[in-house]
Write a protein that holds these residues in place. Structure first.
Motif, PDB file in Angstrom:
ATOM      1  N   PRO A 198      -4.191   4.719   6.436  1.00 12.98           N
ATOM      2  CA  PRO A 198      -2.525   4.104   6.489  1.00 12.98           C
ATOM      3  C   PRO A 198      -2.700   3.061   7.666  1.00 12.98           C
ATOM      4  N   SER A 199      -3.390   3.633   8.530  1.00 14.82           N
ATOM      5  CA  SER A 199      -4.128   2.498   9.759  1.00 14.82           C
ATOM      6  C   SER A 199      -4.607   1.105   9.911  1.00 14.82           C
ATOM      7  N   GLY A 200      -4.938   1.148   8.385  1.00 12.77           N
ATOM      8  CA  GLY A 200      -6.200   0.087   9.146  1.00 12.77           C
ATOM      9  C   GLY A 200      -4.696  -0.724   7.790  1.00 12.77           C
ATOM     10  N   ILE A 201      -4.471  -1.823   8.817  1.00 16.05           N
ATOM     11  CA  ILE A 201      -3.213  -2.651   8.340  1.00 16.05           C
ATOM     12  C   ILE A 201      -4.453  -3.605   7.808  1.00 16.05           C
ATOM     13  N   ASP A 202      -5.261  -4.494   9.004  1.00 21.38           N
ATOM     14  CA  ASP A 202      -5.503  -5.792   8.338  1.00 21.38           C
ATOM     15  C   ASP A 202      -6.113  -4.754   6.867  1.00 21.38           C
ATOM     16  N   ASP A 203      -7.029  -4.646   6.411  1.00 22.84           N
ATOM     17  CA  ASP A 203      -8.217  -4.385   5.211  1.00 22.84           C
ATOM     18  C   ASP A 203      -7.402  -4.005   4.648  1.00 22.84           C
ATOM     19  N   ILE A 204      -6.421  -2.957   4.685  1.00 24.22           N
ATOM     20  CA  ILE A 204      -5.068  -3.497   3.516  1.00 24.22           C
ATOM     21  C   ILE A 204      -4.427  -4.814   2.776  1.00 24.22           C
ATOM     22  N   CYS A 205      -3.787  -5.357   4.075  1.00 25.90           N
ATOM     23  CA  CYS A 205      -3.635  -6.682   3.125  1.00 25.90           C
ATOM     24  C   CYS A 205      -4.239  -7.708   3.123  1.00 25.90           C
ATOM     25  N   LYS A 206      -5.586  -7.501   3.423  1.00 28.63           N
ATOM     26  CA  LYS A 206      -6.837  -8.924   2.985  1.00 28.63           C
ATOM     27  C   LYS A 206      -6.657  -8.930   1.441  1.00 28.63           C
ATOM     28  N   CYS A 207      -6.121  -9.664   0.667  1.00 31.47           N
ATOM     29  CA  CYS A 207      -5.863 -10.038  -0.939  1.00 31.47           C
ATOM     30  C   CYS A 207      -7.806 -10.275  -1.210  1.00 31.47           C
ATOM     31  N   PRO A 208      -7.971  -9.795  -2.301  1.00 33.45           N
ATOM     32  CA  PRO A 208      -9.292  -9.807  -2.876  1.00 33.45           C
ATOM     33  C   PRO A 208      -9.129 -11.258  -2.802  1.00 33.45           C
ATOM     34  N   HIS A 209     -10.471 -12.119  -2.984  1.00 29.47           N
ATOM     35  CA  HIS A 209     -10.841 -13.596  -3.390  1.00 29.47           C
ATOM     36  C   HIS A 209     -10.732 -13.558  -5.178  1.00 29.47           C
ATOM     37  N   ASP A 210     -10.519 -12.486  -6.033  1.00 29.81           N
ATOM     38  CA  ASP A 210     -10.376 -12.841  -7.354  1.00 29.81           C
ATOM     39  C   ASP A 210      -8.574 -12.152  -7.418  1.00 29.81           C
ATOM     40  N   VAL A 211      -7.992 -11.937  -6.698  1.00 29.54           N
ATOM     41  CA  VAL A 211      -6.205 -12.243  -6.576  1.00 29.54           C
ATOM     42  C   VAL A 211      -5.656 -13.225  -6.201  1.00 29.54           C
ATOM     43  N   HIS A 212      -4.989 -13.314  -6.984  1.00 27.04           N
ATOM     44  CA  HIS A 212      -3.643 -14.345  -6.228  1.00 27.04           C
ATOM     45  C   HIS A 212      -2.639 -13.421  -5.116  1.00 27.04           C
ATOM     46  N   PRO A 213      -2.312 -14.782  -4.737  1.00 24.45           N
ATOM     47  CA  PRO A 213      -1.305 -14.323  -3.305  1.00 24.45           C
ATOM     48  C   PRO A 213      -0.623 -14.209  -4.347  1.00 24.45           C
ATOM     49  N   ASP A 214       0.171 -14.296  -5.261  1.00 22.26           N
ATOM     50  CA  ASP A 214       1.558 -14.080  -5.799  1.00 22.26           C
ATOM     51  C   ASP A 214       1.544 -12.925  -6.140  1.00 22.26           C
ATOM     52  N   GLU A 215       0.265 -12.907  -7.090  1.00 21.49           N
ATOM     53  CA  GLU A 215       0.448 -11.088  -7.218  1.00 21.49           C
ATOM     54  C   GLU A 215       0.022  -9.901  -6.390  1.00 21.49           C
ATOM     55  N   TRP A 216      -0.869 -10.650  -5.425  1.00 21.76           N
ATOM     56  CA  TRP A 216      -0.946  -9.566  -3.963  1.00 21.76           C
ATOM     57  C   TRP A 216       0.554  -9.237  -3.356  1.00 21.76           C
ATOM     58  N   ILE A 217       1.658 -10.356  -2.732  1.00 20.16           N
ATOM     59  CA  ILE A 217       2.708 -10.059  -2.708  1.00 20.16           C
ATOM     60  C   ILE A 217       2.921  -8.981  -3.206  1.00 20.16           C
ATOM     61  N   TYR A 218       3.548  -9.700  -4.926  1.00 17.36           N
ATOM     62  CA  TYR A 218       4.011  -8.806  -6.115  1.00 17.36           C
ATOM     63  C   TYR A 218       3.717  -7.505  -5.781  1.00 17.36           C
TER      64      TYR A 218
END
Length: 217
Positions: free
Chosen positions: A51-71
């Motif tokens: 849970p402390s790996g903030i950068d890794d958790i919040c990094k959006c995979p390349h094949d996921v749209h940012p809007d879906e990621w935020i949602y």
């Protein structure tokens, strides 16, 4: 909100003890966009892994749209914020906090009661707003699942509204229940993760601010 359960191998079966919950094999090393809850499950696996790996958790995979990621992240925030609200309950009595405040000079009205915002207690604000936005995010018209393309303008506005009101609950917890907030944050890194996502995608202004540690951005 639905739990991340795509197959029988990812289910907490009836009778499962607390120490054995979520003990399925993580698939965080290689994300595959398969199944209705693939993005949700990926985020939850990352959180359980560290849970402390903030950068890794919040990094959006390349094949996921940012809007879906935020949602999907905001859906997850609501789930975890519910745990914090439960912890606040015995310490956030209506007689002690009859208004939703966050420190001195910041008072918030609840817009969950129709056209006219109302003054409610802090605990009612927290509970009613999380319940209200669960309903908003589950509206298939604005937020179809799975959704791998850009969301409409109304849906994006609602995501920003969600972020703004979730932040107010976190701010109340920080300014009025700091010990509980910090204990929860040490275990979950929920606010740091929320802050990272909101800053990256410009979802909400943090007013009043919650100071991060010296080692955080």
């Amino acid at each position: 909100l639905e739990a991340g359960m795509a197959s029988s191998s990812r289910r907490n079966l009836p009778g499962t003890g607390s120490k054995d919950l979520f003990k399925w094999t993580s698939e965080t090393k290689e994300f595959k966009l398969t199944g209705q809850y693939a993005v949700q499950e990926h985020i939850q696996d990352k959180i359980r892994q560290d849970p402390s790996g903030i950068d890794d958790i919040c990094k959006c995979p390349h094949d996921v749209h940012p809007d879906e990621w935020i949602y999907e992240h905001l859906r997850q925030f609501i789930i975890e914020l519910g745990y914090l609200i439960v912890k606040l309950g015995p310490h956030c009595d209506k007689s002690i906090h009859p208004k939703m405040t966050a420190g001195e000079g910041f008072e918030f009205l609840s817009a969950c009661y129709g056209d006219k915002p109302q003054l409610v207690s802090a605990i009612d604000y927290a509970c009613h707003n999380t319940d209200f936005y669960v309903g908003i995010l589950n509206k298939a018209k604005n937020f179809p699942r799975p959704n791998h393309v850009a969301l409409g303008k109304k849906a994006l506005k609602e995501l920003k509204d969600v972020a703004k009101r979730l932040y107010r609950v976190l701010a109340h917890a920080y300014y009025h229940h700091k010990e509980l907030f910090e204990e929860f944050e040490r275990k979950t890194s929920l606010f740091r993760r929320f802050s990272k996502l909101c800053t990256k995608y410009k979802l909400a202004n943090f007013t009043p601010p919650i100071p991060l540690g010296d080692d955080e951005e």
